[in-house]
Design an enzyme around this catalytic site. Structure first.
Site, PDB file in Angstrom:
ATOM      1  N   GLY A  17      -6.007  58.840  -3.334  1.00  0.00           N
ATOM      2  CA  GLY A  17      -7.137  58.996  -2.413  1.00  0.00           C
ATOM      3  C   GLY A  17      -7.810  57.684  -2.123  1.00  0.00           C
ATOM      4  O   GLY A  17      -9.037  57.614  -2.011  1.00  0.00           O
ATOM      5  N   ARG A  22     -10.014  55.924   1.927  1.00  0.00           N
ATOM      6  CA  ARG A  22     -11.315  56.157   2.544  1.00  0.00           C
ATOM      7  C   ARG A  22     -12.390  56.346   1.474  1.00  0.00           C
ATOM      8  O   ARG A  22     -12.098  56.610   0.318  1.00  0.00           O
ATOM      9  CB  ARG A  22     -11.277  57.386   3.440  1.00  0.00           C
ATOM     10  CG  ARG A  22     -10.312  57.287   4.598  1.00  0.00           C
ATOM     11  CD  ARG A  22     -10.412  58.474   5.541  1.00  0.00           C
ATOM     12  NE  ARG A  22     -10.131  59.735   4.860  1.00  0.00           N
ATOM     13  CZ  ARG A  22     -10.246  60.922   5.429  1.00  0.00           C
ATOM     14  NH1 ARG A  22     -10.665  61.020   6.677  1.00  0.00           N
ATOM     15  NH2 ARG A  22      -9.966  62.014   4.764  1.00  0.00           N
ATOM     16  N   SER A  35     -17.556  65.329 -10.568  1.00  0.00           N
ATOM     17  CA  SER A  35     -18.680  65.592  -9.664  1.00  0.00           C
ATOM     18  C   SER A  35     -19.843  66.174 -10.442  1.00  0.00           C
ATOM     19  O   SER A  35     -19.660  66.774 -11.510  1.00  0.00           O
ATOM     20  CB  SER A  35     -18.240  66.588  -8.577  1.00  0.00           C
ATOM     21  OG  SER A  35     -19.349  67.085  -7.864  1.00  0.00           O
ATOM     22  N   LYS A  48     -13.670  70.609 -10.519  1.00  0.00           N
ATOM     23  CA  LYS A  48     -14.241  69.389 -11.070  1.00  0.00           C
ATOM     24  C   LYS A  48     -14.664  69.564 -12.534  1.00  0.00           C
ATOM     25  O   LYS A  48     -14.631  68.599 -13.319  1.00  0.00           O
ATOM     26  CB  LYS A  48     -15.434  68.942 -10.216  1.00  0.00           C
ATOM     27  CG  LYS A  48     -15.036  68.445  -8.833  1.00  0.00           C
ATOM     28  CD  LYS A  48     -14.102  67.248  -8.900  1.00  0.00           C
ATOM     29  CE  LYS A  48     -13.862  66.622  -7.546  1.00  0.00           C
ATOM     30  NZ  LYS A  48     -13.004  65.411  -7.605  1.00  0.00           N
ATOM     31  N   ASP A 104       1.238  63.443  -0.967  1.00  0.00           N
ATOM     32  CA  ASP A 104       0.376  64.611  -1.107  1.00  0.00           C
ATOM     33  C   ASP A 104       0.210  64.880  -2.595  1.00  0.00           C
ATOM     34  O   ASP A 104       1.170  65.272  -3.270  1.00  0.00           O
ATOM     35  CB  ASP A 104       1.016  65.807  -0.399  1.00  0.00           C
ATOM     36  CG  ASP A 104       0.146  67.050  -0.425  1.00  0.00           C
ATOM     37  OD1 ASP A 104      -0.802  67.118  -1.241  1.00  0.00           O
ATOM     38  OD2 ASP A 104       0.417  67.980   0.361  1.00  0.00           O
ATOM     39  N   VAL A 105      -0.987  64.670  -3.129  1.00  0.00           N
ATOM     40  CA  VAL A 105      -1.158  64.769  -4.572  1.00  0.00           C
ATOM     41  C   VAL A 105      -0.987  66.199  -5.090  1.00  0.00           C
ATOM     42  O   VAL A 105      -0.850  66.406  -6.290  1.00  0.00           O
ATOM     43  CB  VAL A 105      -2.521  64.212  -5.039  1.00  0.00           C
ATOM     44  CG1 VAL A 105      -2.638  62.735  -4.710  1.00  0.00           C
ATOM     45  CG2 VAL A 105      -3.680  65.011  -4.464  1.00  0.00           C
ATOM     46  N   ALA A 147     -15.460  74.520  -9.928  1.00  0.00           N
ATOM     47  CA  ALA A 147     -14.548  74.874 -11.019  1.00  0.00           C
ATOM     48  C   ALA A 147     -13.472  73.807 -11.205  1.00  0.00           C
ATOM     49  O   ALA A 147     -13.113  73.455 -12.335  1.00  0.00           O
ATOM     50  CB  ALA A 147     -13.904  76.232 -10.744  1.00  0.00           C
ATOM     51  N   TYR A 158     -14.567  74.369  -5.674  1.00  0.00           N
ATOM     52  CA  TYR A 158     -14.780  72.936  -5.885  1.00  0.00           C
ATOM     53  C   TYR A 158     -15.389  72.670  -7.261  1.00  0.00           C
ATOM     54  O   TYR A 158     -14.894  71.847  -8.037  1.00  0.00           O
ATOM     55  CB  TYR A 158     -15.689  72.384  -4.792  1.00  0.00           C
ATOM     56  CG  TYR A 158     -16.056  70.928  -4.988  1.00  0.00           C
ATOM     57  CD1 TYR A 158     -15.149  69.921  -4.692  1.00  0.00           C
ATOM     58  CD2 TYR A 158     -17.309  70.561  -5.478  1.00  0.00           C
ATOM     59  CE1 TYR A 158     -15.477  68.585  -4.871  1.00  0.00           C
ATOM     60  CE2 TYR A 158     -17.647  69.233  -5.657  1.00  0.00           C
ATOM     61  CZ  TYR A 158     -16.729  68.252  -5.354  1.00  0.00           C
ATOM     62  OH  TYR A 158     -17.056  66.918  -5.545  1.00  0.00           O
TER      63      TYR A 158
END
Length: 250
Positions: free
Chosen positions: A13, A16, A144, A161, A64-65, A159, A157
């Site tokens: 990633g 950006r 996060s 993180k 694509d991870v 869960a 999201y």
């Protein structure tokens, strides 16, 4: 003095936002960099050229991870191009917004595949290379604040993180004897395109709830990543570190 002179860094990633800033600061501190991107070809190539202009080696690889074979290919290419791997930074992630009753099985799986599985694939692929480099291996996972405090309209999201913290703690135990540190950075509200969905009213609410009264900058995260990747962070492992302007102290 460059903190990372001669180190080899791999960043998922990386084209950006926070990932881009981390790539730049790693290179500014002497590291050669391999970055993975999924769609941002133009941005990735621009970043590669910026890093090359610093006199550092850099490759940008489309991957694509969420696909283990793609991650394996990226890590292998990175190790071959750079001459090894000292540092892995897992930045790739998505931040969808949805009520739980609107989240489909595929929505849930997609977020988990990118935010959690992608980091696992990268750690698994990079571990043998990190072990070969001796006692300076580093893994840095971008989690996060949602992992600690939750988030409305994004249970998938939050869960993913939170699970990333579990991955971090377990790998710190497993890889510690090899001299590899594994840590998680938990950004608060960082002013990137991930916040672009918010209305002015929502942004005002966020600022009011943040004790420092401002959004974070990508450099706030990148500076910590470089510190953790350097010898100065060599006795920190299994840690979750908030970079959130006081939003949470947990």
């Amino acid at each position: 003095m460059q903190l990372l002179e001669g180190r080899k860094a791999v960043v998922t990633g990386g084209s950006r936002g926070i990932g881009r800033e981390i790539c730049l600061l790693l290179a500014e501190n002497g590291a050669d960099v391999a970055l993975a991107y999924r769609k941002s070809t133009v941005e990735a190539e621009q970043l590669r050229e910026e890093i090359a202009a610093m006199g550092r080696s850099c490759i940008a690889v489309q991957a694509d991870v969420s696909v283990s074979a793609d991650v394996d290919r990226f890590v292998t290419q990175a190790a071959q191009a750079l001459g090894g791997i000292d540092i892995l930074v897992n930045c790739a992630g998505v931040f969808p917004q949805a009520l739980i009753e609107d989240i489909t099985d595929e929505d849930w799986s997609r977020v988990m595949r990118i935010n959690l599985d992608g980091a696992f694939y990268a750690c698994r692929a990079a571990a043998p290379y990190l072990k070969k480099r001796g006692k300076n291996g580093r893994i840095i996972n971008l989690s996060s604040q949602a992992a600690l405090n939750g988030t409305a309209h994004g249970v998938h999201y939050g869960a993913s993180k939170a699970a990333l913290l579990g991955l971090t703690y377990c790998l710190a135990k497993e890889l510690g004897p090899d001299g590899i540190t594994v840590n998680a950075i938990l950004p608060g509200r960082i002013d990137t395109e991930m916040l672009a969905y918010a209305t002015p009213e929502r942004r005002a609410q966020w600022l009011q709830s943040t004790p420092l009264g401002r959004f974070g900058d990508t450099a706030d995260i990148a500076e910590l990543a470089v510190f953790l990747a350097s010898d100065k962070g060599g006795y920190i492992t299994g840690a979750k570190i908030n970079v959130n302007g006081g939003l949470s102290t947990g």
